[in-house]
Design an enzyme around this catalytic site. Structure first.
Site, PDB file in Angstrom:
ATOM      1  N   VAL A  17       0.975  -1.307  -0.075  1.00  0.00           N
ATOM      2  CA  VAL A  17      -0.075  -0.055   0.353  1.00  0.00           C
ATOM      3  C   VAL A  17       0.860   1.309  -0.283  1.00  0.00           C
ATOM      4  O   VAL A  17       0.750   2.142  -0.638  1.00  0.00           O
ATOM      5  CB  VAL A  17      -0.997  -0.103   1.105  1.00  0.00           C
ATOM      6  N   LYS A 107      -6.966  -0.885  10.550  1.00  0.00           N
ATOM      7  CA  LYS A 107      -8.271  -0.929  10.991  1.00  0.00           C
ATOM      8  C   LYS A 107      -8.382  -1.750  12.536  1.00  0.00           C
ATOM      9  O   LYS A 107      -9.038  -1.485  13.490  1.00  0.00           O
ATOM     10  CB  LYS A 107      -8.988  -1.998  10.262  1.00  0.00           C
ATOM     11  N   GLU A 131     -10.356   6.266   6.047  1.00  0.00           N
ATOM     12  CA  GLU A 131     -11.248   5.413   5.123  1.00  0.00           C
ATOM     13  C   GLU A 131     -10.652   4.129   4.549  1.00  0.00           C
ATOM     14  O   GLU A 131     -11.460   3.192   4.342  1.00  0.00           O
ATOM     15  CB  GLU A 131     -11.391   6.423   3.822  1.00  0.00           C
ATOM     16  N   ASP A 203     -10.305  -9.952  11.054  1.00  0.00           N
ATOM     17  CA  ASP A 203     -10.177  -8.830  10.087  1.00  0.00           C
ATOM     18  C   ASP A 203     -11.670  -8.139   9.780  1.00  0.00           C
ATOM     19  O   ASP A 203     -11.833  -6.874  10.219  1.00  0.00           O
ATOM     20  CB  ASP A 203      -9.685  -9.110   8.788  1.00  0.00           C
ATOM     21  N   LYS A 207     -13.373  -4.510  11.364  1.00  0.00           N
ATOM     22  CA  LYS A 207     -14.111  -3.240  10.315  1.00  0.00           C
ATOM     23  C   LYS A 207     -15.609  -3.104  11.022  1.00  0.00           C
ATOM     24  O   LYS A 207     -15.913  -2.234  10.796  1.00  0.00           O
ATOM     25  CB  LYS A 207     -14.223  -4.032   9.119  1.00  0.00           C
TER      26      LYS A 207
END
Length: 430
Positions: A17, A107, A131, A203, A207
């Site tokens: 990323v 997250k 975001e 995960d 979220k």
């Protein structure tokens, strides 16, 4: 008029990323400057392995001292894409204390310590945007936090993990077993060498905590989210789902109670009707279904992970934070005024699909039905098949609480005619 002095950005992490964030900042520099009203300059990149070749990044910007980078004082925005709890938490709070706003894709950290991080940002008059922490490139947090700020959100139902959706989609479309589908996902790069965080729902639970907190203006931590993985889902479960006109997805579900006095957040596999929009989300894609009073039903769909999609969300936040910086303002922070209690899973009401292995003899169905009735669980449909003294009994209930269903199953296991409980799965999205 555009300001000529650039806004300086520090990048923490330069993996899949982070390298995409740096690349887009360079290749789209003119467009970003025009949209922000000032140029943005990559002022430093903190990494663990400084000797690794990073195409397009000036080696002079690379450092292993992330703390010194965020303490510089001339940094306007810190972009954190290293993940994990520490040192990310300390680096973010240090950045606030030294004058920088923060954009994060973390997250796990936001789900665990979002309230404390928002408090630190507010204390120093800085922004905290994230975001990219949920559903990759899909604009979701900003619509919930800003576009629906005047509405009342009642439910958020979504597929928020691409790895698990790829596995379940492969099981559904090819008839593969769980391990076979996982091996395919690993070979294609959708699953990590250790897929535990994905397939056990960790995960998705992080979220769900973030989404529930924003949607219901209530602090929801990771520990508040009920979590159940998908490793026990079988080809037989998919066969049962197809007989009901359903498929199976790993869902993150955040709901406001009917009386509006509490909320729930949970992650688990569930059968959903093929007519539901989420049933057609294939491969490694994500989608989130939002239900609110005024807007009604909304669906957000797109790639939920990967370098470029996640970097897109990071850059969107970077533009917003930089605009705020130029205007001397900050964007929306934490909204937890509602302070609704988070109900335990036992209070959650839904439908259930229960598959039982039973003796193939008269009276078994009557015994099973009596147990359901004694625990206040109403039966919708029953399907029985068998031969040679053994049978399968599939029961689909009307809506019942998780606690009531748990008591029912415990009582069923004590019946001499019930050989075992083959599977239990919730049915959602009616």
């Amino acid at each position: 008029m555009m300001r000529t002095r650039p806004l300086k950005v520090a990048l923490l992490g330069c993996g899949v990323v982070g390298s995409e964030v740096a690349r887009i900042m360079t290749t789209h520099a003119a467009d970003l400057a025009a949209r922000i009203g000032a140029p943005v300059e990559l002022a430093g990149v903190a990494v663990r392995r400084p000797d690794k070749v990073r195409e397009g990044i000036d080696p002079a910007l690379v450092t292993t001292d992330a703390t010194a980078l965020v303490k510089r004082g001339d940094i306007d925005v810190v972009v954190e894409v290293i993940g994990g709890i520490e040192p990310a938490r300390t680096l973010i709070t240090t950045a606030f204390a030294h004058g920088a706003s923060v954009v994060s894709a973390n997250k796990a950290l936001i789900a665990q310590d979002g309230a404390a991080l928002h408090a630190a940002a507010d204390e120093h008059g800085k922004d905290l945007y994230y975001e990219a922490a949920v559903a990759g490139a899909i604009p979701l947090i900003r619509p919930l936090r800003e576009s629906l700020a005047g509405d009342k959100v009642n439910r958020v139902l979504g597929i928020v993990n691409g790895t698990t959706n790829f596995i379940l989609d492969a099981m559904d479309s090819t008839g593969a077993g769980y391990q076979e589908a996982l091996d395919e996902a690993t070979a294609l790069g959708y699953a990590e060498a250790d897929p535990t965080a994905d397939v056990e729902g960790f995960d998705a639970a992080a979220k769900a905590a973030i989404l529930a907190g924003i949607a219901f203006h209530t602090r929801v931590r990771l520990d508040d989210v009920y979590r159940e993985g998908m490793t026990e889902v079988t080809a037989a479960d998919f066969a049962s789902a197809k007989e009901m006109g359903c498929t199976i997805k790993l869902l993150a579900i955040c709901e406001r109670a009917a009386d509006g006095e509490s909320v729930t957040a949970r992650v688990h596999p569930a059968m959903i009707p093929l007519s539901h929009p989420l049933a057609n989300v294939r491969e490694a894609y994500n989608a989130v279904f939002v239900e609110s009073d005024a807007a009604g039903q909304l669906m957000f769909y797109g790639p939920g992970a990967g370098g470029s999609p996640t970097a897109s969300a990071v850059l969107g936040d970077l533009v917003a934070v930089c605009r705020n910086r130029l205007g001397g303002a900050t964007g929306p922070g934490e909204s937890a005024y509602a302070a609704l209690p988070v109900s335990p899973m036992g209070d959650v009401v839904t439908r259930y699909h229960i598959s039982l292995d039973v003796a193939d003899k008269p009276g078994v169905l009557a015994q099973v039905a009596t147990v359901f009735a004694e625990h206040g669980v109403s039966i919708d449909t029953v399907r029985q098949s068998g031969k040679d003294g053994e049978a399968s009994l599939v029961v689909v209930t009307h809506r019942a609480s998780d606690a009531a269903l748990g008591g029912t199953v415990e009582a069923l296991r004590k019946l001499d005619t019930v050989r075992g409980v083959a599977s239990i799965m919730r049915v959602e999205g009616e």
